[in-house]
Design a protein around this motif. Structure first.
Motif, PDB file in Angstrom:
ATOM      1  N   VAL A 125     -10.929  -1.650  -4.322  1.00  0.00           N
ATOM      2  CA  VAL A 125      -9.727  -1.995  -5.075  1.00  0.00           C
ATOM      3  C   VAL A 125     -10.034  -1.951  -6.568  1.00  0.00           C
ATOM      4  O   VAL A 125     -10.996  -2.571  -7.032  1.00  0.00           O
ATOM      5  CB  VAL A 125      -9.199  -3.383  -4.680  1.00  0.00           C
ATOM      6  CG1 VAL A 125      -7.934  -3.717  -5.459  1.00  0.00           C
ATOM      7  CG2 VAL A 125      -8.929  -3.454  -3.179  1.00  0.00           C
ATOM      8  N   TYR A 131      -5.107   0.663  -2.424  1.00  0.00           N
ATOM      9  CA  TYR A 131      -3.661   0.493  -2.391  1.00  0.00           C
ATOM     10  C   TYR A 131      -2.904   1.770  -2.730  1.00  0.00           C
ATOM     11  O   TYR A 131      -1.675   1.770  -2.786  1.00  0.00           O
ATOM     12  CB  TYR A 131      -3.238  -0.619  -3.347  1.00  0.00           C
ATOM     13  CG  TYR A 131      -3.639  -1.996  -2.884  1.00  0.00           C
ATOM     14  CD1 TYR A 131      -3.025  -2.585  -1.791  1.00  0.00           C
ATOM     15  CD2 TYR A 131      -4.634  -2.714  -3.541  1.00  0.00           C
ATOM     16  CE1 TYR A 131      -3.391  -3.847  -1.354  1.00  0.00           C
ATOM     17  CE2 TYR A 131      -5.011  -3.978  -3.114  1.00  0.00           C
ATOM     18  CZ  TYR A 131      -4.383  -4.544  -2.024  1.00  0.00           C
ATOM     19  OH  TYR A 131      -4.749  -5.787  -1.603  1.00  0.00           O
ATOM     20  N   ASN A 184      -9.060   4.766   3.019  1.00  0.00           N
ATOM     21  CA  ASN A 184      -8.113   3.671   2.770  1.00  0.00           C
ATOM     22  C   ASN A 184      -7.770   2.892   4.039  1.00  0.00           C
ATOM     23  O   ASN A 184      -6.610   2.572   4.300  1.00  0.00           O
ATOM     24  CB  ASN A 184      -6.828   4.204   2.133  1.00  0.00           C
ATOM     25  CG  ASN A 184      -6.989   4.525   0.662  1.00  0.00           C
ATOM     26  OD1 ASN A 184      -8.103   4.798   0.198  1.00  0.00           O
ATOM     27  ND2 ASN A 184      -5.908   4.505  -0.087  1.00  0.00           N
ATOM     28  N   ARG A 207       0.837  -1.188   0.000  1.00  0.00           N
ATOM     29  CA  ARG A 207       0.000   0.000   0.000  1.00  0.00           C
ATOM     30  C   ARG A 207       0.878   1.246   0.000  1.00  0.00           C
ATOM     31  O   ARG A 207       1.850   1.338   0.726  1.00  0.00           O
ATOM     32  CB  ARG A 207      -0.929  -0.002   1.209  1.00  0.00           C
ATOM     33  CG  ARG A 207      -1.997  -1.071   1.146  1.00  0.00           C
ATOM     34  CD  ARG A 207      -2.679  -1.276   2.479  1.00  0.00           C
ATOM     35  NE  ARG A 207      -3.459  -0.118   2.872  1.00  0.00           N
ATOM     36  CZ  ARG A 207      -4.081  -0.032   4.056  1.00  0.00           C
ATOM     37  NH1 ARG A 207      -3.985  -1.026   4.922  1.00  0.00           N
ATOM     38  NH2 ARG A 207      -4.792   1.030   4.354  1.00  0.00           N
TER      39      ARG A 207
END
Length: 641
Positions: free
Chosen positions: A571, A556, A375, A71
């Motif tokens: 994602v 990511y 995130n 990430r």
């Protein structure tokens, strides 16, 4: 060059050379052969069909290996641009460099002695001595450097509380400095020894960096108790690049909570007893302004971050970034005090790129205004996974395998407005997927956005799958756009808003709602924390950009749109460049090329031919037309770095 039956050719060096790219030939009529590409990163396939350069062979492109993708934290301006409630200036960056005036601390074996002056050549032995010196010279900005080794702190009968600002405490470059209490390996025995660092006062510019902590009950205790609303706060505190583990209970009392960070209880009761949430956040007087927690790993603790005090204002301008809290699996106790991140009466908060797992109570609980969660992955929280109050958003985040009690995984407690964008709630066996409270009549909130003309709840490009019950929502002021609902049909999709919305088809008929799906998401391996859409997933390229603010990054930190449209979920499917292939026909020959820096992809023969020549990464599987068969002998090709 090698020619396999005149049908498959590849260009590169011999197979014995170390590979940069790799092809795996798979023919059911023959044993597997490994063919390696070293330099060119291309192959040719002959199908004897001919055609012009505008045609291309039907080969599917499937990214692989995403479960181990590293990430990357997007730049702060990109995160702020994705938020509707935070703007530039709300969240601090780290602007305090180490001062040039320095003290040094080294263990005795490296020449440390408290009789020394604390210089590079004659360092102190104990951190206590360095802090005592720093407090006595508060007018001079200082950096305290700890050389590598295990430092036993609070080993002298000194009050090691930090009583100054403009102080930077860090390990020396490329060295590991571990700080333990003098009680090690036993438990702390009093308040003085249970805290590693206590900073309580009207100070500015304090940084702790590049340190390892072991054996403490609480690592950091911060605050600025003031007698009136005119006293200055504690400002510009940074905690970064820290590992904290092997926490201990004071006097082995398991009723005392172990924590990475807590704040000073003010007990001034500025807002009165029994207040649900404080008033007027824009004008409130806070005890801390501009607090940054960055790149921190905490192992097995009761409370990760505990910013408390129900009756006073605590923090204005808080960023928690890259905070990873990993607990051992917990029993289902529904404890009232053991949150992963608990924040009360604070304003302008960014929680981004965090991983939190195995929490006895709430994963992230914020009784605050203007909170953006971006995130983040929260797993196995017993109660509410993410709980927001006024003005909140959940962006590119994942709630997985949580809320075992009968309660909402996602809770908006006091009215919103709230939006969930490119996120996922997955694997919830009990209670609602989300509880979105606050009835229609509460259209204006003190210190909060005016909700007249504003959609209270927005659900956009998100996945809700494998959950026991759908949504409870106390308003009809919401919309859902391009979300995927994989939920039991025994219950209404949205209840409590009068009228209920029973199905996805009914949802798509609501004003402002469209593009929602009722399908399983088909993810790669959620049990293994891989929430990438698998080949054929209905999430691929099915998101919307219409009338909504979206991030330019995925979970990511990679570019958000990898195909013709954003994907549903956290994602993005077609990233990184491994799946971006050039597929060009010249007569009977089709040349397929890809970057040698590719992370990995799979090529599979299909029975169709399409044109014009474009990257297959931009073409979702359900849009690929059927056509003439490809006559090459392989039934699949795999390539990966």
């Amino acid at each position: 060059m090698a020619d396999l039956d005149g049908h498959l050719r590849y260009f590169g060096h011999e197979a014995s050379n170390p590979p940069i790219g790799r092809l795996i030939w798979n023919d059911k009529s023959r044993p597997h052969e490994n063919l390696r590409l070293r330099d060119l990163g291309s192959l040719t396939v002959q199908d004897n069909l001919g055609g012009s350069d505008s045609d291309t062979v039907a080969i599917k492109v499937i990214p692989i290996g995403f479960a181990k993708i590293q990430r990357t934290i997007p730049p702060l301006p990109a995160i702020m641009a994705a938020s509707t409630i935070l703007t530039n200036g709300d969240i601090t960056e780290d602007h305090f460099p180490p001062p040039t005036n320095a003290l040094f601390v080294a263990v005795a074996e490296q020449g440390g002695s408290d009789a020394n002056p604390g210089t590079f050549l004659q360092p102190f032995e104990h951190l206590d001595a360095a802090i005592d010196y720093a407090n006595a010279h508060a007018e001079t900005p200082l950096t305290i450097y700890l050389r590598g080794g295990v430092h036993y702190y609070k080993s002298q009968l000194l009050d090691s509380q930090i009583d100054r600002g403009n102080l930077y405490i860090t390990a020396c470059d490329n060295q590991v400095a571990t700080i333990r209490p003098s009680s090690w390996p036993g438990n702390p025995t009093d308040w003085f020894s249970e805290y590693a660092f206590s900073v309580v006062g009207p100070y500015s510019n304090i940084t702790f960096a590049n340190l390892v902590f072991e054996g403490w009950e609480v690592i950091f205790h911060l605050g600025a108790p003031w007698a009136s609303t005119q006293d200055p706060p504690l400002r510009n505190v940074t905690l970064k690049n820290i590992v904290a583990r092997d926490f201990r209970h004071r006097d082995a009392d398991t009723n005392a909570f172990r924590a990475f960070l807590d704040t000073e209880p003010l007990d001034n009761d500025v807002y009165g007893e029994g207040k649900v949430i404080f008033d007027q956040p824009r004008t409130a007087h806070y005890q801390i302004e501009n607090l940054l927690v960055s790149n921190v790993c905490v192992l097995d603790v009761d409370l990760g971050i505990n910013i408390g005090d129900e009756n006073d204002a605590n923090v204005k301008g808080l960023r928690i970034s890259g905070f990873d809290l990993h607990n051992l699996p917990r029993q289902i106790t529904d404890s009232n005090g053991t949150d992963g991140i608990g924040i009360v009466n604070s304003y302008k908060i960014l929680i981004d790129n965090c991983t939190i797992e195995n929490i006895e109570n709430d994963g992230i609980d914020t009784k605050c205004y203007d909170v953006s969660v971006v995130n983040c992955l929260v797993k196995a929280a017993v109660r509410n996974v993410v709980k927001l109050w006024r003005n909140g958003e959940l962006i590119s985040s994942i709630i997985d395998g949580s809320t075992w009690i009968d309660d909402g995984a996602l809770v908006v407690q006091a009215g919103g407005p709230f939006r969930i964008v490119h996120s996922a709630i997955i694997a919830k066996s009990n209670g609602y997927a989300a509880t979105l409270n606050c009835a229609n009549q509460d259209t204006q909130l003190s210190g909060c956005s005016n909700l007249v003309g504003v959609t209270r709840y927005q659900l956009v490009n998100s996945i809700f799958s494998d959950v026991a019950n759908p949504f409870y929502i106390e308003t009809t002021n919401y919309f859902s756009r391009a979300c995927l609902y994989d939920m039991p049909q025994a219950y209404a999709l949205f209840s409590g808003g009068i009228p209920d919305v029973g199905t996805v088809d009914e949802l798509n008929l609501m004003d402002g709602s469209f593009g929602n799906l009722a399908n399983p998401p088909v993810l790669a391996n959620p049990a293994g924390d891989d929430f990438t859409s698998a080949e054929g997933s209905p999430c691929i390229d099915a998101g919307t950009t219409s009338g909504v603010l979206l991030p330019v990054f995925d979970f990511y930190g990679r570019p958000r749109v990898g195909g013709q449209a954003p994907d549903i979920g956290p994602v993005e499917f077609n990233v990184p460049g491994a799946a971006r292939l050039a597929i060009i026909r010249s007569g009977n020959t089709i040349t397929i090329s890809w970057p040698l820096t590719a992370n990995g992809f799979v090529l599979e023969q299909t029975d169709s031919i399409i044109g014009p020549a474009v990257s297959w990464a931009a073409i979702p599987p359900w849009m690929r037309p059927r056509g003439l068969p490809v006559t090459a002998l392989m039934d699949s090709l795999k390539a990966g770095a």
